[in-house]
Enzyme design. Structure first.
Site, PDB file in Angstrom:
ATOM      1  N   CYS A   1       0.833  -1.207   0.000  1.00 54.10           N
ATOM      2  CA  CYS A   1       0.000   0.000   0.000  1.00 54.10           C
ATOM      3  C   CYS A   1       0.867   1.257   0.000  1.00 54.10           C
ATOM      4  O   CYS A   1       0.481   2.290  -0.548  1.00 54.10           O
ATOM      5  CB  CYS A   1      -0.962  -0.011   1.180  1.00 54.10           C
ATOM      6  SG  CYS A   1      -0.187  -0.342   2.776  1.00 54.10           S
TER       7      CYS A   1
ATOM      8  N   HIS B   1      -1.550   0.849   7.778  1.00 51.91           N
ATOM      9  CA  HIS B   1      -2.001   0.918   6.381  1.00 51.91           C
ATOM     10  C   HIS B   1      -1.748   2.328   5.852  1.00 51.91           C
ATOM     11  O   HIS B   1      -1.954   3.317   6.555  1.00 51.91           O
ATOM     12  CB  HIS B   1      -3.483   0.572   6.302  1.00 51.91           C
ATOM     13  CG  HIS B   1      -4.021   0.537   4.902  1.00 51.91           C
ATOM     14  ND1 HIS B   1      -3.481  -0.278   3.929  1.00 51.91           N
ATOM     15  CD2 HIS B   1      -5.048   1.214   4.310  1.00 51.91           C
ATOM     16  CE1 HIS B   1      -4.152  -0.091   2.800  1.00 51.91           C
ATOM     17  NE2 HIS B   1      -5.102   0.806   3.009  1.00 51.91           N
TER      18      HIS B   1
END
EC number: 3.4.19.12
Length: 965
Positions: free
Chosen positions: A27, A282
């Protein structure tokens, strides 16, 4: 009617951006790719890079026979940007780009470090381009200049060092606003005392001031907020979850050296890290579309447009694990924002110029259209499959609708039994079910088993006819299918089970009555305790046999080996009253294991166990067992007498008193004999516990010899490292040993010395002589074992004030290692004893000893004799020879709460400093003691636990393409 998703869900919506697939933990890469894609100048420059594709360079277009494979990082980025711009897919796969960089898709990396390294790689790659607009794009977009300026307080001389930057790294600790962070970055630093500056004019060290001056700023200003900092106390990175306020417009003029330029920037991207730990979480990006001014949230495959052209950080500010001391979010005015998770802010120089319109080059557009064609083909294929599935589902729906009402069997009408599982599949699934299979419900007689009624459904004969006609299968189970024999047997078992509870109470009361005369019967106490359970198991056996046979009929038979193994286990379990049967099939001699029960009690038990062995209480015990018992008692007495005689005869050997020593040869003799220390220990065990240990009948000296019959030890080694493996015997003792034991090989050491000569000039010879070849092989094997060990124990000893604490402290164990070893070895089955020292029934048989078997024996000796005794202040660790010193330091950190960089390790006076070296190469061998000196203790190590659960020693981008340049 279908289980296929609409393929149009994977289609890109109008005026929407294209997402990027997260390949595991990529990510952080996706956020930067989206941000760089929306830098139109960078995208346009990359499109201008000439392709290395030979077909296109020759004007032939891209070959349709094979897939396009980009050769350089620029080509990968070109192709990726073209797909992001014109693909029809909702998201694309960046695996080609990630693979080209050599990134580990399963490991999350430092996003800021990735940004720096990739920009450096891109700049280096583009520097080879001829077009200056392409070659200099990274510098034009991202590169600024600042100067380190040092001013001498004495003479005022100004020294300036100009340097380029691609981002400003701003400390956020102790700050609340972005402008405060920039001010601290540029603040003046005093150079005084030991840190004074050497002035070229004054030609001496002078007090001075040093600061950074911003000379020029790039079009795109990257501000790195240093959220991830190194924590010296834990030795790992941690995340600072503090709020930082920033505005959508940033005026950099107050911070510039020259004030006559345009330095107003507008916010164009905010990169977010969600999570409390620096090692997990994340990454997402909020990026503004430069053409429309609208904000978008890029979260891997999902892209969300913000309402009203406004940046909305929203849920990104909710921590995954909020702490009790969590600070409240400050209030933000119009045009300002605050974030505790933003780690990079990107500002673009404000301009009135119209935004660029970037066109995809022809060859890249051709590749994109080819991918779009593949996507359309996939969509059409999925749509057709979906259409067919819907058509089948409608047909099935009509069938179910027609038969559902006629499915139940009316009272008095003929019916069939059918598998409930099959019926559920017919009702639920759109695809036609497999043929009906009722075999799993049959008993051993080939009819419907009464216990299987619960997994069957009774349906009308009309529907059953339709099912068998359409789907086939069988066997059909109609109204007469239920097995009467099995039902009768089931009823019989139920009656017996009910009767069993009553009989149990009756037998319990009968056992309380004292039996007089010879009317009783012997029953095992263990059998009496579990007779009801045994009876229940016996009643269930017939049903289980029926189920097993049914399983074979149904093709679900157990594996042959498994069934045979279960059969053997069942045979090993004793049946009722077999616990008092001796090995000869008669009544056992031990009365403690049995008791007499009355005739009435025995008859009740006999109803359930008709095949149980029967022993009236006047029955004599097994005569053979009595003879063996007498022989055992005689053997015990014989062993005690033998042990007493041997102990008296070899008293010095038993107590280890007045033993000869090779290091200081006794003057009273010129000959000494050798036996293995293992023989001595086994013999001592027997003498100590003659009733529990087997007598030693032979001296197995073959273990000390090589396969050629030569001695494996030198005189020097027997005085030092091998002294623990041998025992020296006086000549007088040797004579007694030869009378008491069978000796396979005589090993003798002889001293030769001239009259009146110096004792140090004496010569020592052995019989048999040393075998040099095998001795050398043994030493090589020993060294190899020390270098190639796995899961060996070493000891870490913490040093306080440069002293080895409690050097002579008592061992933690109360018993010596040899005694503990004896206790363990006594419980070994007889077959595990060393064959050299087992009773040989009157004859000594020489065992074949290979070099390997000797090494195994010698290792066993070392382990038994030289075991390190752990003292207080030491901790034992399991290590392997191929693990690095750095990995050992991590283990030590867990054990002693000392961070790796605070550990000073040494072994035998040698400092261990090379973290990349293996323990084997550093000379760390099993049972080694490593000294640990800590620079500074850690107070609250418990706070590290959460971090340590998620982090490992960092490798960073080592081994990837990012470091190749």
């Amino acid at each position: 009617f279908h289980n296929i998703d609409d393929p149009n869900c994977e289609r890109r919506k109008k005026n929407a951006f294209v997402g990027l697939t997260n390949l595991g933990a990529t990510c952080y890469v996706n956020t930067f790719l989206q941000m760089w894609f929306l830098n139109l100048e960078l995208r346009q420059a990359l499109y201008l890079c000439p392709s290395t594709c030979s077909e296109y360079a020759a004007g032939e277009g891209v070959s349709k026979d094979r897939d396009y494979e980009p050769q350089t990082i620029c080509e990968h980025l070109q192709y990726l940007f073209a797909l992001l711009q014109n693909s029809k897919r909702r998201y694309i796969d960046p695996s080609g780009f990630v693979k080209a960089l050599g990134l580990d898709t399963g490991q999350q990396q430092d996003a800021q470090e990735f940004s720096k390294l990739f920009m450096s790689l891109l700049e280096d790659t583009l520097s080879k381009q001829k077009n200056p607009d392409v070659r200099n794009i990274v510098q034009k977009q991202f590169c600024g200049e600042y100067a380190y300026v040092t001013v001498c307080n004495q003479c005022g001389r100004e020294s300036k060092l100009v340097s380029k930057f691609y981002e400003l790294e701003l400390n956020i600790q102790g700050h609340k606003q972005l402008t405060d962070c920039i001010t601290e970055f540029l603040k003046e630093e005093k150079l005084e005392g030991d840190n004074r500056y050497f002035c070229e004019t004054c030609q001496s060290k002078q007090n001075a001031t040093r600061k950074i001056r911003l000379l020029s700023l790039p079009c795109t200003l990257n501000l790195q907020l240093m959220r991830f900092v190194f924590d010296r106390q834990t030795g790992h990175k941690k995340k600072l979850n503090t709020y930082i306020g920033f505005s959508e417009l940033l005026d950099m003029e107050p911070f510039m050296e020259q004030k006559n330029g345009v330095y107003v920037y507008e916010l164009s991207a905010v990169l977010i890290h969600r999570g409390v730990s620096a090692y997990s979480g994340h990454y997402i990006a909020h990026v503004k579309d430069p053409q429309t001014g609208e904000w978008y949230k890029f979260n891997d495959e999902d892209i969300e447009k913000m309402e009203g052209k406004k940046l909305q950080l929203g849920i990104e500010e909710d921590l995954a694990e909020p702490s009790k001391s969590q600070t409240r979010k400050p209030k933000c005015g119009k045009g300002t924002h605050c974030s505790r998770n933003a780690y990079m802010l990107v500002y673009r120089l404000q301009t009135r110029e119209k935004s660029l319109t970037v066109e995809v080059p022809a060859f890249l557009q051709e590749l994109v259209e080819r991918d779009n064609c593949k996507f359309e083909e996939w969509c059409n294929e999925m749509a057709e499959m979906r259409k067919q599935s819907v058509a089948r589902g409608k047909i099935k729906h009509e069938e179910v609708k027609e038969l559902y009402k006629r499915l139940p069997a009316e009272a008095g009408s003929p019916y069939d039994f059918i598998s409930l599982e099959w019926l559920q599949k017919w009702l639920d699934e759109s695809t036609p079910p497999k043929p009906i299979d009722n075999t799993a419900c049959l008993c051993s007689h080939g009819k419907l088993h009464p216990d299987k009624i619960s997994i069957m459904k009774r349906i009308s004969e009309y529907v059953a006819d339709f099912f068998y006609r359409r789907y086939g299968g069988g066997p059909r189970l109609n109204v007469k299918a239920l097995c009467k024999d099995c039902v009768v047997e089931r009823c019989r078992i139920l009656r017996l089970k009910n009767q069993l509870n009553e009989d149990y109470k009756t037998v319990t009361n009968l056992l309380k009555i004292t039996v007089k005369g010879n009317d009783g019967f012997w029953v095992g106490k263990a059998s009496l305790r579990s007779w009801r359970q045994l009876a229940l198991e016996q009643l269930n056996e017939q049903d289980e046999d029926a189920e097993h046979s049914n399983g074979k009929m149904n093709g679900n038979a157990q594996n042959k080996d498994e069934s045979n193994e279960e059969k053997r286990e069942e045979e090993e379990e004793l049946n009722f009253n077999e616990d008092i049967v001796c090995p000869h099939g008669d009544l056992c001699i031990s009365e403690n294991e049995r008791r007499v029960v009355s005739k009435e009690a025995w008859e009740k038990l006999k109803q359930y166990f008709p095949k149980a062995p029967e022993f009236p209480n006047n029955k004599e015990c097994c005569s053979q067992c009595k003879i063996l018992e007498r022989e055992g008692e005689e053997n015990e007495a014989l062993h005690k007498m033998m042990a007493s005689e041997q102990k008296t005869s070899l008293q010095n050997l038993f107590h280890d008193k007045c033993r000869p020593c090779l290091g200081s040869w006794p003057q009273e003799t010129d000959e000494l004999y050798i036996v293995s220390q293992f023989f001595v220990e086994e013999w001592r065990k027997f003498v100590r516990r003659p009733t529990r240990c087997s007598p030693v009948s032979s001296v197995g000296n073959s273990a000390l010899l090589c396969p050629h019959g030569g001695l494996m030890f030198t005189y020097a080694s027997m005085t030092k490292e091998d002294s623990k493996l041998i025992a020296l015997i006086w000549p007088s003792e040797w004579e007694r040993i030869q009378k008491l034991f069978v000796v396979d090989h005589v090993i003798k050491i002889t001293r030769t010395q001239a009259a009146g000569a110096d004792p140090e000039s004496a010569l020592y010879t052995s019989e048999p002589q040393l075998c040099p070849e095998c001795r050398e092989g043994l030493l090589c094997q020993q060294q190899r074992d020390l270098r190639e060990y796995t899961q060996a124990t070493i000891y870490i000893h913490k040093v306080v004030d440069n002293k080895k604490v409690m050097k002579d402290a008592a061992p933690e164990l109360n018993v010596s290692s040899s005694e503990a070893e004896e206790e363990r070895e006594e419980n070994k089955p007889e077959g595990e004893q060393d064959p050299d020292f087992n009773q040989t029934n009157g004859g000594a048989k020489r065992q074949k000893v290979s070099h390997q078997s000797y090494v195994a024996y010698q290792k066993q000796g070392i382990r038994r004799s030289t075991r390190h005794r752990k003292v207080r202040g030491e901790k034992a660790l399991l290590v392997s020879a191929n693990q690095t010193l750095k990995e050992l330091k991590i283990q030590i950190m867990h054990a002693f709460s000392v961070a790796p960089f605070d550990q000073n390790l040494s072994i035998d006076g040698k400092i261990l400093s090379d973290d990349t070296a293996t323990l084997g190469s550093l000379g760390v061998i099993p049972e080694s003691v490593i000294l640990l000196k800590a620079d500074e203790p850690i107070a609250d190590y418990a706070a590290m636990d959460d971090v340590m659960q998620v982090c490992m020693p960092e490798e960073g981008f080592k081994g990837t393409g990012l470091l190749g340049h």
